[in-house]
Design an enzyme around this catalytic site. Sequence first.
Site, mmCIF file in Angstrom:
data_model
loop_
_atom_site.group_PDB
_atom_site.id
_atom_site.type_symbol
_atom_site.label_atom_id
_atom_site.label_comp_id
_atom_site.label_asym_id
_atom_site.label_seq_id
_atom_site.Cartn_x
_atom_site.Cartn_y
_atom_site.Cartn_z
ATOM 1 N N HIS A 24 -49.631 11.796 1.508
ATOM 2 C CA HIS A 24 -49.976 11.059 2.749
ATOM 3 C C HIS A 24 -51.346 11.451 3.321
ATOM 4 C CE1 HIS A 24 -48.371 14.372 5.141
ATOM 5 N NE2 HIS A 24 -47.103 14.053 4.963
ATOM 6 N N HIS A 78 -34.625 19.758 5.882
ATOM 7 C CA HIS A 78 -35.695 18.892 6.411
ATOM 8 C C HIS A 78 -35.549 17.527 5.764
ATOM 9 C CE1 HIS A 78 -39.539 17.446 7.603
ATOM 10 N NE2 HIS A 78 -40.264 17.908 6.603
ATOM 11 N N GLU A 80 -37.875 14.966 5.689
ATOM 12 C CA GLU A 80 -39.020 14.249 5.104
ATOM 13 C C GLU A 80 -38.685 13.989 3.636
ATOM 14 O OE1 GLU A 80 -42.961 15.848 5.849
ATOM 15 O OE2 GLU A 80 -43.853 13.930 5.251
ATOM 16 N N ASP A 82 -39.934 13.989 0.780
ATOM 17 C CA ASP A 82 -40.246 14.801 -0.396
ATOM 18 C C ASP A 82 -39.108 15.791 -0.662
ATOM 19 O OD1 ASP A 82 -41.192 15.818 2.069
ATOM 20 O OD2 ASP A 82 -42.523 17.235 1.097
ATOM 21 N N HIS A 145 -42.276 20.974 10.791
ATOM 22 C CA HIS A 145 -43.130 20.076 11.547
ATOM 23 C C HIS A 145 -42.462 18.749 11.916
ATOM 24 C CE1 HIS A 145 -44.436 17.382 8.038
ATOM 25 N NE2 HIS A 145 -43.503 18.161 7.581
ATOM 26 N N ASP A 164 -40.690 23.758 4.343
ATOM 27 C CA ASP A 164 -42.148 23.565 4.336
ATOM 28 C C ASP A 164 -42.923 24.837 4.717
ATOM 29 O OD1 ASP A 164 -42.253 20.916 3.537
ATOM 30 O OD2 ASP A 164 -42.347 20.113 5.559
ATOM 31 N N TYR A 192 -52.351 24.214 3.291
ATOM 32 C CA TYR A 192 -51.082 23.596 3.693
ATOM 33 C C TYR A 192 -50.889 23.745 5.202
ATOM 34 C CZ TYR A 192 -46.325 21.967 3.459
ATOM 35 O OH TYR A 192 -45.194 21.223 3.656
ATOM 36 N N HIS A 225 -42.313 24.147 -1.293
ATOM 37 C CA HIS A 225 -43.490 23.741 -2.064
ATOM 38 C C HIS A 225 -44.171 24.997 -2.605
ATOM 39 C CE1 HIS A 225 -43.410 19.613 -0.547
ATOM 40 N NE2 HIS A 225 -43.368 20.067 0.685
HETATM 41 FE FE1 FEO Z 1 -42.405 17.950 5.699
HETATM 42 FE FE2 FEO Z 1 -42.498 18.942 2.439
HETATM 43 O O1 FEO Z 1 -42.073 17.815 3.874
#
Ligand code: FEO
Length: 393
Positions: A24, A78, A80, A82, A145, A164, A192, A225
Amino acid sequence: MKALEIKKDIYWVGAKDWNLREFHGYATPKGSTYNAYVLLDEKITLVDGVKHYMSREHIERVKSVVDFSQISYVVVNHVEMDHSGNIPEIMKLAPQAKILTNAAGKQALEAHFDTTGWQFELVKTGDTVSIGKRTLAFMTTPMLHWPDSMMTYVPEEKLLLSNDGFGQHLAVDAFFVKDAPFDMVMEYAKSYYANILYPFGAQAEKALHTAGDMGLEIEMIAPSHGLIWQGQAEVGAILGAYARWASGQDAGKAVIVYDSMWGATAALAETAMGVLQESGIPVSKHCLANENVSEIMPAFLDAKYVLIGNPTLNNQLFPRVAGFLTYMKGLGPKNKTALAFGSYGWRPGVVNQIQQVFDELGWQSVPPFEERYTPKSDVREKFAARVRELLQL
Ligand code: FEO
């Protein structure tokens, strides 16, 4: 596709997205990973999912250690996508499993997917769930976040599954920080933070305090990640770096961001660079024609001084400068000392739009500087004086 044991009976079952080059708007030159983990215990637990198109790989890795029918809990730290993109597929394979998430996580899952038939158990900071020999202890980290963000701690293992937090967009042939160049991992962790977590420094500080209040002893941080931090030195290094970044303390450096059409704004950027160097201030200069906005943001963590230059195009901000300002303003760096500069052909004033962003961010600044066409030596000297004025603030 095999799982990797990271601790006795705890497996990495994520996926490496080697080809990802953009997340993104965030440039990811070395790809990313979506880390997920399986804990083999009396109640087998899967922590997090992966991006939808990596689902097959993830599912094969889970199957290499456990059948989905044996999974009791799916922790959603989370929502999101991903990390949750393949949760619907997981819930089809493991309909008996209960989802452990917080109230905001449940709401977000319901807003993204058809959750009919999914079983939920909601948790909040301080709640624990026993899975046998081990315990899952939860710490919600709202707006770090997303509203639903949380971390899961396993006290018996001194293991923090941080989602994250402490992550890096990095796909390399290693799973642990110790197996990769340390400076490179820190660089990607910093990037990051600067591009994802920068707006939420207060929440990051609060999370670090909460972890302290909960007396979390951490020997391993396994983020969602990138690489896993292991041992006191690595865990201390990344926690210390987060404390520094979250505090908003800069390193007294300067950053110049600009674009140029025919060299006029570039010449002013060069003048500013010279003044800063003569003044002994470490400075980096970034031309938006050559760098993605996300590559520039880490420099803001260290910068006290920010100088942004614009060449006027059709009486507007140059599009790449406008894009950078939008991106940077969204990340909301605080306590900067700034100077807007630029060039124009026939109508001055566009540089005031940069000044407006500085004002909205609450930065202190000196008046903007604009020059018509190519700056001659007298103009460059005037601009150098303005940069010196900036350093007096
Ligand atoms: Fe906030 Fe890795 O997604």
